[in-house]
Design an enzyme around this catalytic site. Sequence first.
Site, PDB file in Angstrom:
ATOM      1  N   TYR A 168       0.643  -1.268  -0.067  1.00 49.90           N
ATOM      2  CA  TYR A 168      -0.133  -0.081  -0.003  1.00 49.90           C
ATOM      3  C   TYR A 168       0.887   1.279  -0.225  1.00 49.90           C
ATOM      4  CZ  TYR A 168      -4.981  -0.106  -0.160  1.00 49.90           C
ATOM      5  OH  TYR A 168      -6.455  -0.442  -0.842  1.00 49.90           O
ATOM      6  N   GLU A 194      -0.505   4.905  -0.493  1.00 46.80           N
ATOM      7  CA  GLU A 194      -1.246   6.104  -0.905  1.00 46.80           C
ATOM      8  C   GLU A 194      -0.297   7.590  -0.659  1.00 46.80           C
ATOM      9  OE1 GLU A 194      -4.473   6.144   1.691  1.00 46.80           O
ATOM     10  OE2 GLU A 194      -5.734   4.794   0.785  1.00 46.80           O
ATOM     11  N   ASP A 214      -6.772  13.341 -25.193  1.00 48.06           N
ATOM     12  CA  ASP A 214      -6.866  12.010 -24.806  1.00 48.06           C
ATOM     13  C   ASP A 214      -6.388  11.252 -25.712  1.00 48.06           C
ATOM     14  OD1 ASP A 214      -7.458   9.535 -23.950  1.00 48.06           O
ATOM     15  OD2 ASP A 214      -9.606   9.753 -23.536  1.00 48.06           O
ATOM     16  N   THR A 266      -4.285   5.882 -21.615  1.00 46.65           N
ATOM     17  CA  THR A 266      -3.984   4.647 -21.091  1.00 46.65           C
ATOM     18  C   THR A 266      -2.645   4.200 -21.494  1.00 46.65           C
ATOM     19  OG1 THR A 266      -4.904   3.610 -23.266  1.00 46.65           O
ATOM     20  CG2 THR A 266      -6.324   3.841 -21.661  1.00 46.65           C
ATOM     21  N   LYS A 271      -2.802   0.208 -24.807  1.00 49.19           N
ATOM     22  CA  LYS A 271      -3.402   0.090 -26.113  1.00 49.19           C
ATOM     23  C   LYS A 271      -2.085   0.152 -26.954  1.00 49.19           C
ATOM     24  CE  LYS A 271      -7.612   1.791 -24.895  1.00 49.19           C
ATOM     25  NZ  LYS A 271      -8.860   2.886 -24.977  1.00 49.19           N
ATOM     26  N   ARG A 274      -2.453  -2.879 -18.220  1.00 47.33           N
ATOM     27  CA  ARG A 274      -3.715  -2.127 -18.181  1.00 47.33           C
ATOM     28  C   ARG A 274      -3.382  -0.881 -16.975  1.00 47.33           C
ATOM     29  NH1 ARG A 274      -7.040  -4.661 -21.030  1.00 47.33           N
ATOM     30  NH2 ARG A 274      -8.683  -3.134 -21.347  1.00 47.33           N
TER      31      ARG A 274
HETATM   32  C1  LIG Z   1      -9.706   3.263 -23.956  1.00 47.36           C
HETATM   33  C2  LIG Z   1      -9.958   4.698 -23.861  1.00 47.36           C
HETATM   34  C3  LIG Z   1     -10.271   5.404 -22.600  1.00 47.36           C
HETATM   35  C4  LIG Z   1     -10.670   4.488 -21.387  1.00 47.36           C
HETATM   36  O1  LIG Z   1      -9.784   3.576 -20.905  1.00 47.36           O
HETATM   37  P1  LIG Z   1     -10.120   2.221 -19.966  1.00 47.36           P
HETATM   38  O2  LIG Z   1      -8.740   1.705 -19.646  1.00 47.36           O
HETATM   39  O3  LIG Z   1     -10.812   1.270 -20.873  1.00 47.36           O
HETATM   40  O4  LIG Z   1     -10.969   3.052 -19.030  1.00 47.36           O
HETATM   41  C5  LIG Z   1     -10.486   6.736 -22.450  1.00 47.36           C
HETATM   42  N1  LIG Z   1     -10.192   7.299 -23.586  1.00 47.36           N
HETATM   43  C6  LIG Z   1     -10.134   6.862 -24.754  1.00 47.36           C
HETATM   44  C7  LIG Z   1      -9.831   7.827 -25.983  1.00 47.36           C
HETATM   45  C8  LIG Z   1      -9.849   5.477 -25.011  1.00 47.36           C
HETATM   46  O5  LIG Z   1      -9.674   4.892 -26.115  1.00 47.36           O
END
Ligand SMILES: *Cc1c(COP(=O)(O)O)cnc(C)c1O
Length: 423
Positions: free
Chosen positions: A58, A60, A204, A230, A233, A239
Amino acid sequence: MATELSTGTSLQATDPEIARLVEEEERRQRETIRLIPSENYASKAVIEATGTVLTNKYSEGYPGRRYYEGQQVIDPIETLAIERAERLFGVDHANVQPYSGSVANLAVYLAFCEPGDTVMGMALPMGGHLTHGWSVSITGKWLRAVQYGVSRETGTVDFDEVRRLAREERPKLIFCGGTAVPRIIEFDRFAEIAEEVGAILVADIAHIAGLVAGGAHPSPTPHAPVISTTTHKTLRGPRGAMLMCREEHAAAIDKAVFPGLQGGPHDHITAAIAVALEEASRPEFAEYAHRIVDNSRTLADELIRRGFDLVSGGTDNHLILIDLTSKEVAGKVASQALDRAGLETNYNTVPFDPRKPFDPSGLRIGTPSVTTRGMGRDEMLTIADLMDRVIEAARAGDDAALDRIRDESRELATAFPAPGIDA
Ligand SMILES: *Cc1c(COP(=O)(O)O)cnc(C)c1O
């Protein structure tokens, strides 16, 4: 009598049922052509880091400012992850603690907005993400979300609409980026509009972070004061997610993530993010990023040659959005037939889709996973051929043909090692 502890025994011995299912998923990922653009194969090193005793800790707070003792190891791990993110993306500040992309975006709203404030993002059916203010999301319910889309003619962001809405509605935040955007995100044009109306631009880059890191997509860093991504991807990490920003917003972002939204960070994931960022800084990663785009263009061109309609007429990145209307097959029928034939995709709405969101007209595919496996031009042409035949078989309701194609796609897939699975 002493009870036997399960620590020290393997997953196989402790829980053969779960062990068997994990093995089955390994086989599935090895034997299928994975074309879902948000998925990838994390390296053995990344997967190894996620499976460590760091999960027991932990922590925080932030390095040097924790609410628990025993941070002698966690602090340098998180510091490494932060420094690597800052260096790779050229940002002043990085926070590597968000649990996932959705949570990272919530932290951005928390950092800059009050409930009911006006925000702006791309509508989900136009290619945006749920958390960019879509009505069923908390972000559409607790904020006053204004949504922009793409132009009917070009299938690309309608900047006249973005500018008009921004001037009329004066949003506090403008989100750019999305989940079904096959073209370059023009951060500079969004930045100009955000500046004009006094909004904070949030880029994003969840889908394209790996392309940005590898120099295969322009960087948002010179234009967007806040960047959300994220890590799992195209960036090919575990993740998780990160928020990056200019120095002036660092304190607000950190405070929003913790204690605003989250409790303890997932330290095993932080370590794996650090590993992924190290991998992403290498020359091979830049090659991988450029090859994703080359493969995507090859696949798109071949699909067009075979009579498929692509939203925006093609692709600049890892993603291709197909409008199947002209093929007279619905998106879900197509994605299920492709799955049966060993090609993994997902059905998706297309802009101005006349069909319902749970049964839309589109199919979303992408090249990150097949590129990670080492596939190139020849394989993209084969994949287009397989897809074309699957769609034909789906229209004819020919399941036997789908099963025959499955053997071919398995043969193609297994000719390339699956990182993280194969030795
Ligand atoms: C995948 C994605 C998210 C969210 O990610 P999670 O890990 O699935 O919560 C947010 N914004 C965009 C543009 C994404 O492609």
